[in-house]
Enzyme design. Structure first.
Site, PDB file in Angstrom:
ATOM      1  N   ASP A  12      67.452  -9.304  24.763  1.00 28.66           N
ATOM      2  CA  ASP A  12      67.709  -8.183  25.682  1.00 28.66           C
ATOM      3  C   ASP A  12      66.983  -8.411  27.002  1.00 28.66           C
ATOM      4  OD1 ASP A  12      69.345  -6.940  23.834  1.00 28.66           O
ATOM      5  OD2 ASP A  12      67.716  -5.806  22.939  1.00 28.66           O
ATOM      6  N   LYS A  34      70.786 -12.967  19.313  1.00 28.59           N
ATOM      7  CA  LYS A  34      71.773 -11.926  19.604  1.00 28.59           C
ATOM      8  C   LYS A  34      71.932 -11.774  21.114  1.00 28.59           C
ATOM      9  CE  LYS A  34      71.109  -7.271  19.125  1.00 28.59           C
ATOM     10  NZ  LYS A  34      71.821  -6.474  20.143  1.00 28.59           N
ATOM     11  N   ASP A  62      76.893  -9.183  20.317  1.00 35.87           N
ATOM     12  CA  ASP A  62      76.859  -7.763  19.930  1.00 35.87           C
ATOM     13  C   ASP A  62      77.384  -6.910  21.077  1.00 35.87           C
ATOM     14  OD1 ASP A  62      76.231  -5.387  18.606  1.00 35.87           O
ATOM     15  OD2 ASP A  62      74.128  -5.434  19.236  1.00 35.87           O
ATOM     16  N   LYS A  64      79.655  -4.402  20.540  1.00 37.27           N
ATOM     17  CA  LYS A  64      79.981  -3.071  19.989  1.00 37.27           C
ATOM     18  C   LYS A  64      81.273  -2.546  20.605  1.00 37.27           C
ATOM     19  CE  LYS A  64      75.147  -1.816  19.188  1.00 37.27           C
ATOM     20  NZ  LYS A  64      74.428  -2.768  20.022  1.00 37.27           N
ATOM     21  N   ASP A  67      87.529   0.737  22.011  1.00 39.77           N
ATOM     22  CA  ASP A  67      88.549   1.032  23.027  1.00 39.77           C
ATOM     23  C   ASP A  67      89.894   1.198  22.323  1.00 39.77           C
ATOM     24  OD1 ASP A  67      89.973   1.119  25.573  1.00 39.77           O
ATOM     25  OD2 ASP A  67      88.243   0.091  26.425  1.00 39.77           O
ATOM     26  N   PRO A  69      93.505  -0.001  20.777  1.00 38.68           N
ATOM     27  CA  PRO A  69      93.748  -1.239  20.012  1.00 38.68           C
ATOM     28  C   PRO A  69      94.096  -2.453  20.861  1.00 38.68           C
ATOM     29  CG  PRO A  69      94.675   0.622  18.836  1.00 38.68           C
ATOM     30  CD  PRO A  69      94.175   1.164  20.154  1.00 38.68           C
ATOM     31  N   THR A 114      70.851   3.022  15.532  1.00 43.65           N
ATOM     32  CA  THR A 114      69.538   3.360  14.968  1.00 43.65           C
ATOM     33  C   THR A 114      68.726   4.262  15.898  1.00 43.65           C
ATOM     34  OG1 THR A 114      68.905   1.154  15.721  1.00 43.65           O
ATOM     35  CG2 THR A 114      69.245   1.445  13.380  1.00 43.65           C
ATOM     36  N   ARG A 208      62.212  -5.833  21.010  1.00 47.23           N
ATOM     37  CA  ARG A 208      60.926  -5.602  21.690  1.00 47.23           C
ATOM     38  C   ARG A 208      59.678  -5.975  20.898  1.00 47.23           C
ATOM     39  NH1 ARG A 208      63.310   0.047  23.631  1.00 47.23           N
ATOM     40  NH2 ARG A 208      64.300  -0.341  21.612  1.00 47.23           N
TER      41      ARG A 208
END
Ligand code: C5P
Length: 237
Positions: A12, A34, A62, A64, A67, A69, A114, A208
């Protein structure tokens, strides 16, 4: 799969240079890197190749996806074409990809972020029976299963119930992982690596707690040790 293969490190950061430096530093300790929204949007799709060339054995893209199809299918085709091992979509939309060739990438359904707890689910308008995150996670995990996903993303707190629902083969990938005494940041449903693995997670996602640690390599090694301990608790030798 070794304990190290089960550690997914979240890149990240917002430049490809930072991502490459982290991959070079952590590749000996981490099984999967990731690439999430921040890095993908900031650095562009070519960052995937740079992460691979810097030493990532496996890459989890990732995005996610969520939208209509036609857009989902086109985006997933392009994402899988980048040559990654894992990609995500929201679990309730996984059925859109049922008949698609994703170039060998495993599709994971994101159940409930999460960072969300019961208060947020209530505010978002979910009915009382789905305000318990675990109930919503299980509902979405069964949609992902029915759509042929290789597994789901959920918190460690739901890992045992999801393992029970999906069986022994499914990938159960748990973010929101924190060392026992660590800072929680914006996450709500947190768990230690050891407990997540003992509960049935196949992988953990950590950002983190490794990236901002004074010694990221040592922090990653501690995560791998936690994974090994959790696995030992699950199936004592
Ligand atoms: O820094 P931290 O360990 O909280 O990073 C968690 C990572 O896991 C972030 O990259 C975030 O996008 C991801 N994630 C999550 N919850 C999900 C799915 C992914 O926190 N349900």
């Amino acid at each position: 799969m070794t304990p190290r293969d089960r550690l997914i490190f979240a890149l990240d950061v917002d430049t490809a240079d930072q991502a490459e430096n982290l991959v070079r530093l952590l590749a000996p300790e981490v099984g999967v890197f990731k690439v999430g929204l921040e890095l993908f949007v900031s650095a562009g799709p070519e960052v995937v190749g740079r992460v691979r060339r810097a030493g990532a054995k496996a890459i989890f893209l990732d995005l996610k996806l969520h939208d209509i199809p036609a857009t989902m299918r086109a985006a997933a085709r392009a994402a899988a074409g980048l040559g990654v091992e894992l990609i995500t979509c929201h679990a309730d939309q996984a059925g859109i990809f049922e008949d698609m060739d994703l170039h060998g990438a495993s599709l994971l359904g994101v159940t409930v972020l999460t960072s969300l707890g019961a208060d947020e689910l209530k505010a978002m308008g979910y009915p009382p029976e789905l305000q318990d995150p675990q109930a919503l996670v299980l509902r979405r995990a069964s949609l992902a299963l029915a759509a042929g996903c290789s597994g789901v993303v959920c918190s460690g707190r739901e890992a045992a119930a999801v393992r029970n629902l999906l069986g022994t083969e499914a990938l159960i990938i748990c973010p929101g992982i924190r060392p026992a005494s660590g800072e929680v940041h914006d996450q709500k449903r947190v768990m230690t690596p050891q407990r997540a693995l003992a509960a049935g997670a196949s992988h953990i996602v950590v950002g983190r707690p490794i990236r901002t640690a004074p010694d990221p390599v040592a922090a990653a090694q501690a995560m791998v040790q936690g994974i090994a301990q959790g696995l030992a608790e699950r199936s004592p030798a």
